[in-house]
Design an enzyme around this catalytic site. Structure first.
Site, PDB file in Angstrom:
ATOM      1  N   ARG A  37       0.798  -1.239   0.104  1.00 18.31           N
ATOM      2  CA  ARG A  37      -0.040  -0.121  -0.182  1.00 18.31           C
ATOM      3  C   ARG A  37       0.821   1.292  -0.064  1.00 18.31           C
ATOM      4  NH1 ARG A  37      -3.221  -0.111   4.912  1.00 18.31           N
ATOM      5  NH2 ARG A  37      -1.427  -1.083   5.788  1.00 18.31           N
ATOM      6  N   ASN A  56      -5.993  -2.595   2.529  1.00 23.48           N
ATOM      7  CA  ASN A  56      -5.943  -4.288   2.670  1.00 23.48           C
ATOM      8  C   ASN A  56      -7.539  -4.588   2.851  1.00 23.48           C
ATOM      9  OD1 ASN A  56      -3.231  -4.162   2.706  1.00 23.48           O
ATOM     10  ND2 ASN A  56      -3.088  -4.417   4.747  1.00 23.48           N
TER      11      ASN A  56
END
Length: 109
Positions: A37, A56
């Site tokens: 990320r 996530n």
């Protein structure tokens, strides 16, 4: 009227206000716990003029939403598929749509 997914290059794409697009991507593989990320956000900021997030999901995938010029969204998508990401990408699924707005940059969720 419901949103109909489309891809840049489709005839309808010219009807999108300001030529902006919304790209939603689900990335599967070993993509959690490896900085995926963070690097996705860094790449989006490097490309510039993209708003959205990387998050996530409980099933181990990462969801990426990016809104901006279709060429910039395509660059982010190409990077997600490139193999130059952290971890190991096993597959990428994408949907193109019209932008919804509401983002003030590119965040990690």
């Amino acid at each position: 009227m419901p949103h109909t997914p489309f891809r840049p290059g489709d005839r309808r794409f010219d009807e999108v206000p300001d030529g902006a697009a919304r790209l939603t991507v689900w990335v599967r593989g070993t993509v959690q716990g490896v900085g995926f990320r963070w690097f996705t956000r860094a790449r989006a900021l490097e490309i510039g003029e993209l708003a959205g997030f990387a998050s996530n999901l409980p099933d181990g995938r990462v969801q990426v939403v990016a809104e901006g010029a279709p060429e910039r969204c395509e660059r982010l998508l190409a990077w997600l598929r490139s193999g130059d990401t952290p971890g190991r990408v096993g597959g990428v699924t994408e949907i193109w749509d019209t932008p919804r707005g509401g983002y003030e940059g590119f965040d990690i969720r």
